[in-house]
Design an enzyme around this catalytic site. Structure first.
Site, PDB file in Angstrom:
ATOM      1  N   TRP A 512       0.987  -1.153  -0.046  1.00 13.27           N
ATOM      2  CA  TRP A 512      -0.026   0.094   0.084  1.00 13.27           C
ATOM      3  C   TRP A 512       0.826   1.428  -0.019  1.00 13.27           C
ATOM      4  CZ3 TRP A 512      -0.983  -3.985   3.748  1.00 13.27           C
ATOM      5  CH2 TRP A 512      -1.935  -4.740   3.626  1.00 13.27           C
ATOM      6  N   HIS A 513       2.000   1.212  -0.498  1.00 18.55           N
ATOM      7  CA  HIS A 513       2.709   2.389  -0.653  1.00 18.55           C
ATOM      8  C   HIS A 513       3.115   3.032  -2.025  1.00 18.55           C
ATOM      9  CE1 HIS A 513       5.122   0.870   3.179  1.00 18.55           C
ATOM     10  NE2 HIS A 513       3.983   1.159   3.500  1.00 18.55           N
ATOM     11  N   TYR A 514       1.733   2.881  -2.717  1.00 18.00           N
ATOM     12  CA  TYR A 514       1.809   3.432  -4.251  1.00 18.00           C
ATOM     13  C   TYR A 514       1.942   4.944  -4.235  1.00 18.00           C
ATOM     14  CZ  TYR A 514      -3.252   3.317  -2.899  1.00 18.00           C
ATOM     15  OH  TYR A 514      -4.207   3.551  -1.982  1.00 18.00           O
ATOM     16  N   HIS A 515       2.612   5.351  -5.450  1.00 23.93           N
ATOM     17  CA  HIS A 515       2.760   6.884  -5.388  1.00 23.93           C
ATOM     18  C   HIS A 515       3.024   7.079  -6.828  1.00 23.93           C
ATOM     19  CE1 HIS A 515       6.582   4.576  -4.904  1.00 23.93           C
ATOM     20  NE2 HIS A 515       7.177   5.367  -5.737  1.00 23.93           N
TER      21      HIS A 515
END
Length: 578
Positions: A512-515
């Protein structure tokens, strides 16, 4: 449970960490006089600043700007307060598994086939995540061109409200000592700082297991300067273009929970601004819906082009996560991420564990690796269908509770280098856009995963970890257990070691560290002003070229405070008499 039992466990695809029901705490919600439902908003209103998105950046940003100016903070979701699925560490995963229309999380599936979630709650991802709190590296701060002194002050401002030292018990200690024995040195003890080696990081869960979120940072706000509206879905940013060299943002259109349209405008003033903090999916999506993006794509959706900006939606990345389940012959404590190994080759090693008592109740539905939240790694991404998830959940319910005794050791890669893009599907902002991350497209990302798995093997085989492993389950067996097909009760590769490269590709999940999507020097400048437009900024993780630190939430919260102070200082200086 012997080897055969663990094969059945793997075949049943149980990626769940057992969480205790815990003690029912009486949560005291802050007395936020500025917090309202959007249905109570006037048809038309005026503010100095309009912030779209009450997440990990929007809350500290709004709290800071409200000290001197009127601020409207628009959040499309609910309040986190009073929701035990958000509040307590013991129920982690429950909010992520809730797929009702009122859920604080909204599931999306990337075109790669990896299942993920985006927040729709005041406080954003800090209401849903595993709580790990750690700063960005000093080199990251330098690369971003940030003021180091103000960065440190901003981190400290955040930490006074939401960051704590976790209690490190036996299983996490074994992982920590295993990392050190595996050569991930030095041991740096407890620190928020990003340092090569092994360390204990911070957490946003306090000593009672109660979560503290970015919404708590609104306690810093001037209640007379702030209005927060919940269930306020922003559909469009409004621009003035006539007689101007650059389009000028001057307001937004949003709808409340009843679908009623409202308009909020900036007060007259050259320094007033609309600031988008809607996250890595929401910010590029809203820019496109407002006519800012690739011209041809906007025209395909019959959106009037305000400004052709080809880089909106580009540079989308998600840090791939791969994990190995380690069944334990001994009971293990309940823990989320506490220990991290920061390697020299660009892989980060973390761990989480569960606990159960014979005859006691379990929360086997939830956990960092549960199919209920979409974390299904026993099938390659494209095969993770609703039917496969349903079968995994059903199989999970039939297992003996001892199957849940153990933990996961995971690795995620730095960066990553691989990236993709985001495009619109519908003109409705509540419908997820299409996003592609291209996991492991770059060979270096795949190699970092392989190297990280090798470190995990060394941890599992280390002396400090010996209490928590079965001697008849070496790494190849664990890999096969982790990646077994649910229709196959035996490991896939009985006579050969699993290819680590293939293991990485087949078992990839999100952390859940999308950017990306509105990156610095492509969509915004170093002051986060949108290039080619006036009175519009984007301030959130969509501006990142790569994810900061091992886990980004601390830096995303810091950025809200940091830019709020920067904006206030610059504006106040300009308003001083000569």
């Amino acid at each position: 449970m012997g080897l055969k039992g663990w094969r059945v466990f793997a075949a049943a695809t149980i990626f769940g960490i057992l969480f205790l029901n815990g003690i029912c705490f009486s949560e005291k919600a802050p007395n936020y006089s500025f917090l309202h439902e959007a249905t109570s908003a006037p048809d038309v209103s005026f503010y100095d600043y309009i912030i779209v998105g009450g997440g990990t950046t929007g809350c500290p940003l709004a709290a800071t700007l409200s000290q001197n100016y009127t601020v409207l903070l628009l959040e499309r979701g609910c309040s986190p307060y009073g929701n035990p699925n958000i509040t307590f560490l013991s129920t982690f995963g429950a909010a992520l598994s809730d797929q009702s229309p009122s859920s604080p999380s909204q599931r999306f599936i990337s075109e790669d086939g990896v299942i993920s979630s985006r927040a729709r709650v005041l406080g954003g991802g800090s209401c849903l995540n595993a709580g790990f709190y750690t700063r960005a590296s000093t080199s990251y701060v330098t690369d971003m061109g940030w003021d180091g002194k103000l960065v440190n002050e901003s981190y400290q401002w955040v930490e006074k409200k939401v960051a704590f030292e976790p209690p490190v018990r036996q299983w996490q200690s074994a992982v920590r000592d295993g990392l050190v024995e595996a050569g991930i040195r030095p041991y740096n003890g407890f620190t928020y700082d990003h340092l090569n080696g092994t360390k204990i990081g911070g957490t946003i869960f306090d000593q009672d297991g109660v979560r503290h979120t970015a919404a708590d940072l609104l306690e810093y706000a001037n209640p007379n300067g702030l209005t927060v509206l919940l269930h306020a879905s922003v559909h469009k940013i409004l621009f003035r273009t006539k007689g101007r060299s650059k389009p000028l943002a001057h307001g937004v259109i949003f709808r409340d929970a009843s679908g009623i349209k409202h308009k909020a405008y900036l007060k007259r003033g050259a320094k007033n601004e609309v600031i988008v903090s809607a996250g890595a999916l929401g910010s590029p999506q809203l820019l496109m819906l407002s006519g800012i993006g690739p011209e041809n794509h906007l025209k395909e959706h019959k959106i009037s082009v305000v400004y052709h900006q080809p880089f909106v939606g580009q540079g989308m990345s998600d840090n791939p996560m791969n994990a190995i389940y380690v069944p334990s012959p001994s009971p293990v404590e309940l823990s989320l991420i506490q220990v991290v190994g920061i390697t020299h080759f660009g892989s980060y090693i973390e761990a989480a564990s569960g606990e159960n008592f014979a005859g006691g109740s379990t929360s086997r539905d939830f956990g960092l690796f549960s199919p209920k939240i979409g974390q299904l790694s026993t099938l390659p991404p494209k095969q993770r269908t609703p039917e496969a998830l349903s079968k995994a959940i059903d199989d999970m319910s039939k297992l003996d509770e001892t199957a849940f005794r153990g933990g996961f050791i995971l690795e995620k890669i730095m960066g990553p280098l691989s990236s993709g893009n985001l495009t619109l599907i519908k003109k409705n902002p509540n419908v997820n856009p299409s996003v592609t991350f291209n996991y492991f497209q770059e060979p270096e990302d795949l190699q970092r995963c392989v190297d990280g798995i090798k470190v995990i093997e060394n941890i599992i085989e280390s002396k400090p970890f010996s209490k928590f492993r079965y001697n008849d389950l070496p790494l190849p067996a664990l890999l096969n257990l982790t990646a077994s097909s649910p229709v196959n009760l035996l490991p896939k590769h009985r006579n050969a070691s699993t290819s680590l490269e293939q293991f990485c590709k087949d078992t990839v999940m999100t952390i859940w560290h999308y950017h990306g999507g509105c990156q610095v020097n492509r969509v915004v400048d170093h002051d986060y002003k949108v290039l080619g437009l006036d009175n519009l900024r984007v301030i959130d993780g969509s501006t990142f070229n790569y994810s900061p630190g091992t886990n980004p939430q601390a830096t995303v919260m810091m950025l809200g405070r940091y830019m709020g102070v920067r904006i206030l200082n610059e504006r106040l200086a300009s308003e001083l008499p000569n």
